[in-house]
Design a protein around this motif. Sequence first.
Motif, PDB file in Angstrom:
ATOM      1  N   LYS A  44       0.843  -1.183   0.000  1.00 59.60           N
ATOM      2  CA  LYS A  44       0.000   0.000   0.000  1.00 59.60           C
ATOM      3  C   LYS A  44       0.881   1.236   0.000  1.00 59.60           C
ATOM      4  O   LYS A  44       1.759   1.382   0.854  1.00 59.60           O
ATOM      5  CB  LYS A  44      -0.920   0.018   1.223  1.00 59.60           C
ATOM      6  CG  LYS A  44      -1.838   1.239   1.278  1.00 59.60           C
ATOM      7  CD  LYS A  44      -2.781   1.273   0.081  1.00 59.60           C
ATOM      8  CE  LYS A  44      -3.674   2.521   0.079  1.00 59.60           C
ATOM      9  NZ  LYS A  44      -4.554   2.551  -1.102  1.00 59.60           N
ATOM     10  N   ARG A  45       0.627   2.114  -0.962  1.00 59.68           N
ATOM     11  CA  ARG A  45       1.411   3.342  -1.090  1.00 59.68           C
ATOM     12  C   ARG A  45       0.506   4.566  -0.939  1.00 59.68           C
ATOM     13  O   ARG A  45      -0.654   4.560  -1.362  1.00 59.68           O
ATOM     14  CB  ARG A  45       2.124   3.409  -2.443  1.00 59.68           C
ATOM     15  CG  ARG A  45       3.035   2.221  -2.740  1.00 59.68           C
ATOM     16  CD  ARG A  45       3.747   2.406  -4.082  1.00 59.68           C
ATOM     17  NE  ARG A  45       4.522   1.223  -4.448  1.00 59.68           N
ATOM     18  CZ  ARG A  45       4.050   0.219  -5.154  1.00 59.68           C
ATOM     19  NH1 ARG A  45       2.785   0.263  -5.583  1.00 59.68           N
ATOM     20  NH2 ARG A  45       4.799  -0.820  -5.442  1.00 59.68           N
ATOM     21  N   TYR A  46       1.069   5.611  -0.370  1.00 59.65           N
ATOM     22  CA  TYR A  46       0.436   6.925  -0.326  1.00 59.65           C
ATOM     23  C   TYR A  46       1.422   7.901  -0.958  1.00 59.65           C
ATOM     24  O   TYR A  46       2.321   8.407  -0.275  1.00 59.65           O
ATOM     25  CB  TYR A  46       0.109   7.329   1.113  1.00 59.65           C
ATOM     26  CG  TYR A  46      -0.932   6.446   1.777  1.00 59.65           C
ATOM     27  CD1 TYR A  46      -2.285   6.640   1.534  1.00 59.65           C
ATOM     28  CD2 TYR A  46      -0.546   5.428   2.641  1.00 59.65           C
ATOM     29  CE1 TYR A  46      -3.241   5.837   2.139  1.00 59.65           C
ATOM     30  CE2 TYR A  46      -1.498   4.619   3.254  1.00 59.65           C
ATOM     31  CZ  TYR A  46      -2.839   4.825   2.995  1.00 59.65           C
ATOM     32  OH  TYR A  46      -3.784   4.027   3.595  1.00 59.65           O
ATOM     33  N   GLY A  47       1.271   8.141  -2.240  1.00 61.18           N
ATOM     34  CA  GLY A  47       2.241   8.974  -2.933  1.00 61.18           C
ATOM     35  C   GLY A  47       3.607   8.300  -2.915  1.00 61.18           C
ATOM     36  O   GLY A  47       3.751   7.145  -3.327  1.00 61.18           O
ATOM     37  N   GLU A  48       4.601   9.013  -2.423  1.00 63.78           N
ATOM     38  CA  GLU A  48       5.955   8.462  -2.358  1.00 63.78           C
ATOM     39  C   GLU A  48       6.181   7.603  -1.118  1.00 63.78           C
ATOM     40  O   GLU A  48       7.213   6.931  -1.009  1.00 63.78           O
ATOM     41  CB  GLU A  48       6.977   9.606  -2.384  1.00 63.78           C
ATOM     42  CG  GLU A  48       6.964  10.410  -3.690  1.00 63.78           C
ATOM     43  CD  GLU A  48       8.035  11.484  -3.703  1.00 63.78           C
ATOM     44  OE1 GLU A  48       8.729  11.633  -2.667  1.00 63.78           O
ATOM     45  OE2 GLU A  48       8.168  12.178  -4.726  1.00 63.78           O
ATOM     46  N   LEU A  49       5.225   7.608  -0.187  1.00 62.79           N
ATOM     47  CA  LEU A  49       5.355   6.812   1.031  1.00 62.79           C
ATOM     48  C   LEU A  49       4.791   5.414   0.813  1.00 62.79           C
ATOM     49  O   LEU A  49       3.637   5.251   0.401  1.00 62.79           O
ATOM     50  CB  LEU A  49       4.604   7.485   2.181  1.00 62.79           C
ATOM     51  CG  LEU A  49       4.508   6.675   3.482  1.00 62.79           C
ATOM     52  CD1 LEU A  49       5.893   6.492   4.103  1.00 62.79           C
ATOM     53  CD2 LEU A  49       3.545   7.333   4.459  1.00 62.79           C
ATOM     54  N   THR A  50       5.602   4.412   1.067  1.00 67.02           N
ATOM     55  CA  THR A  50       5.140   3.027   1.017  1.00 67.02           C
ATOM     56  C   THR A  50       4.825   2.594   2.449  1.00 67.02           C
ATOM     57  O   THR A  50       5.721   2.321   3.244  1.00 67.02           O
ATOM     58  CB  THR A  50       6.207   2.100   0.405  1.00 67.02           C
ATOM     59  OG1 THR A  50       6.517   2.555  -0.922  1.00 67.02           O
ATOM     60  CG2 THR A  50       5.697   0.666   0.333  1.00 67.02           C
ATOM     61  N   ALA A  51       3.533   2.565   2.771  1.00 72.69           N
ATOM     62  CA  ALA A  51       3.115   2.246   4.138  1.00 72.69           C
ATOM     63  C   ALA A  51       3.252   0.762   4.436  1.00 72.69           C
ATOM     64  O   ALA A  51       3.577   0.373   5.564  1.00 72.69           O
ATOM     65  CB  ALA A  51       1.674   2.695   4.362  1.00 72.69           C
ATOM     66  N   THR A  77      -2.386  -0.074   8.864  1.00 68.11           N
ATOM     67  CA  THR A  77      -2.649  -0.062   7.419  1.00 68.11           C
ATOM     68  C   THR A  77      -2.970  -1.467   6.933  1.00 68.11           C
ATOM     69  O   THR A  77      -3.894  -1.672   6.130  1.00 68.11           O
ATOM     70  CB  THR A  77      -1.436   0.495   6.660  1.00 68.11           C
ATOM     71  OG1 THR A  77      -1.177   1.828   7.096  1.00 68.11           O
ATOM     72  CG2 THR A  77      -1.688   0.501   5.159  1.00 68.11           C
ATOM     73  N   ARG A  80      -6.468  -2.288   8.059  1.00 66.32           N
ATOM     74  CA  ARG A  80      -7.461  -1.556   7.269  1.00 66.32           C
ATOM     75  C   ARG A  80      -7.685  -2.230   5.921  1.00 66.32           C
ATOM     76  O   ARG A  80      -8.818  -2.264   5.412  1.00 66.32           O
ATOM     77  CB  ARG A  80      -7.018  -0.105   7.075  1.00 66.32           C
ATOM     78  CG  ARG A  80      -7.140   0.746   8.333  1.00 66.32           C
ATOM     79  CD  ARG A  80      -6.751   2.191   8.067  1.00 66.32           C
ATOM     80  NE  ARG A  80      -6.876   3.011   9.258  1.00 66.32           N
ATOM     81  CZ  ARG A  80      -7.998   3.545   9.710  1.00 66.32           C
ATOM     82  NH1 ARG A  80      -9.121   3.342   9.036  1.00 66.32           N
ATOM     83  NH2 ARG A  80      -8.029   4.271  10.811  1.00 66.32           N
ATOM     84  N   ILE A  86      -9.470   0.251   3.093  1.00 67.58           N
ATOM     85  CA  ILE A  86      -8.627   0.752   2.006  1.00 67.58           C
ATOM     86  C   ILE A  86      -8.249  -0.434   1.137  1.00 67.58           C
ATOM     87  O   ILE A  86      -8.301  -1.581   1.578  1.00 67.58           O
ATOM     88  CB  ILE A  86      -7.341   1.455   2.535  1.00 67.58           C
ATOM     89  CG1 ILE A  86      -6.546   0.519   3.451  1.00 67.58           C
ATOM     90  CG2 ILE A  86      -7.677   2.759   3.236  1.00 67.58           C
ATOM     91  CD1 ILE A  86      -5.229   1.107   3.927  1.00 67.58           C
ATOM     92  N   ASP A  89      -2.448  -1.649  -3.222  1.00 69.26           N
ATOM     93  CA  ASP A  89      -1.975  -1.300  -4.565  1.00 69.26           C
ATOM     94  C   ASP A  89      -1.402  -2.510  -5.286  1.00 69.26           C
ATOM     95  O   ASP A  89      -1.295  -2.513  -6.520  1.00 69.26           O
ATOM     96  CB  ASP A  89      -0.906  -0.199  -4.472  1.00 69.26           C
ATOM     97  CG  ASP A  89      -1.478   1.104  -3.946  1.00 69.26           C
ATOM     98  OD1 ASP A  89      -2.487   1.566  -4.510  1.00 69.26           O
ATOM     99  OD2 ASP A  89      -0.939   1.645  -2.972  1.00 69.26           O
TER     100      ASP A  89
END
Length: 350
Positions: A44-51, A77, A80, A86, A89
């Motif tokens: 799971k990614r949030y923009g450039e952050l890979t959570a 995460t 979730r 959520i 990806d």
Amino acid sequence: MPKDLAPLSRSGAALLSSSLLHGALPTVTDVTNTLAVQAEGLTKRYGELTAVDAISVQVAQGEVYGMLGPNGAGKTTFLRMLFGLIRPDAGVLEVFGRSWDRDGTATLDGVAGFIESPRFYPYLSGKRNLQLLAGLDGGDAGTRISEVLDIVDLTGRESEKVAGYSFGMRQRLGVAASLLREPRLLVLDEPANGLDPAGIRDMRALVQRLASSGLTVLLSSHDMDEVEQICDNVTIMKQGSVAYHGTIARLREQAPPQAHLLRTSDDPAALELARQRPGLAVTATDGQLAVRGTQAAVDLYVTTLVRAGLSLRSLTLGEAPLEALFFMLTESSTDAVPDALIHGGQEAGR
């Protein structure tokens, strides 16, 4: 809609989505060889952050499995994604052989729990909150209210308004709400977080009682001691990646001996005497000596110091072995952690 039922806040959505879907479900005794949770390459990614970074997790039915890591490691995460709050990806996530892409909300059949802290109507009693949730769920959930209140030790307090409940009581009410549907998998996100020592003790005892009934429990925590006491297997996460997969027993085998922290009237002389003692590892750190070895070797070393005329200024125990290993896994660079430790339990499918 009952007149005393106002819309729940967003913080209560996880409780509803996990415990109020569809009709009657299999009981805990309906056990197959299907994994309760199977994740492969989950990302799971949030923009450039890979959570969450391509993690793999396998939770067998009937076990207590821990997701351990510091805040921000990616534990919540992962949960979730499991609840469908959520979407990943990349990778595959199945619950009892079902996935969100293929089965939709039926993925949560047999699953209950909460993300972060459960939320209830504070102006209603604990029992009335459960009645409303049971009504939304349908079936015979309402007939189990007294039973689940007894399981979580809230019998006698069910008529009080939730606003007057302690944090620990609200956590236990959240577990009661989850148990209304007789789940096969109970998911708890930091269930002891924010509790006082008595509340932590009670929550651990509750999870252990539930697990002894055959219920599969998946919980996240940042407390090594909590996971060690109640979990069979564990995934330790660090910045979205896996730092360790395996059994608690294997983790204990890899943990360093617990250190005795020692201050004397002459630490350099004490360090020199330690070099003459077999079976001891002594290092100077933070103005004290960290002494590791068997209890007999440490006792003999202390006796030697006193006979040599050195005064003991302090003698205390350092971090518990698993706690020290946890910090090594989550705070050290990957290169500093042996690969055999990181993958210690994968041969067992963990």
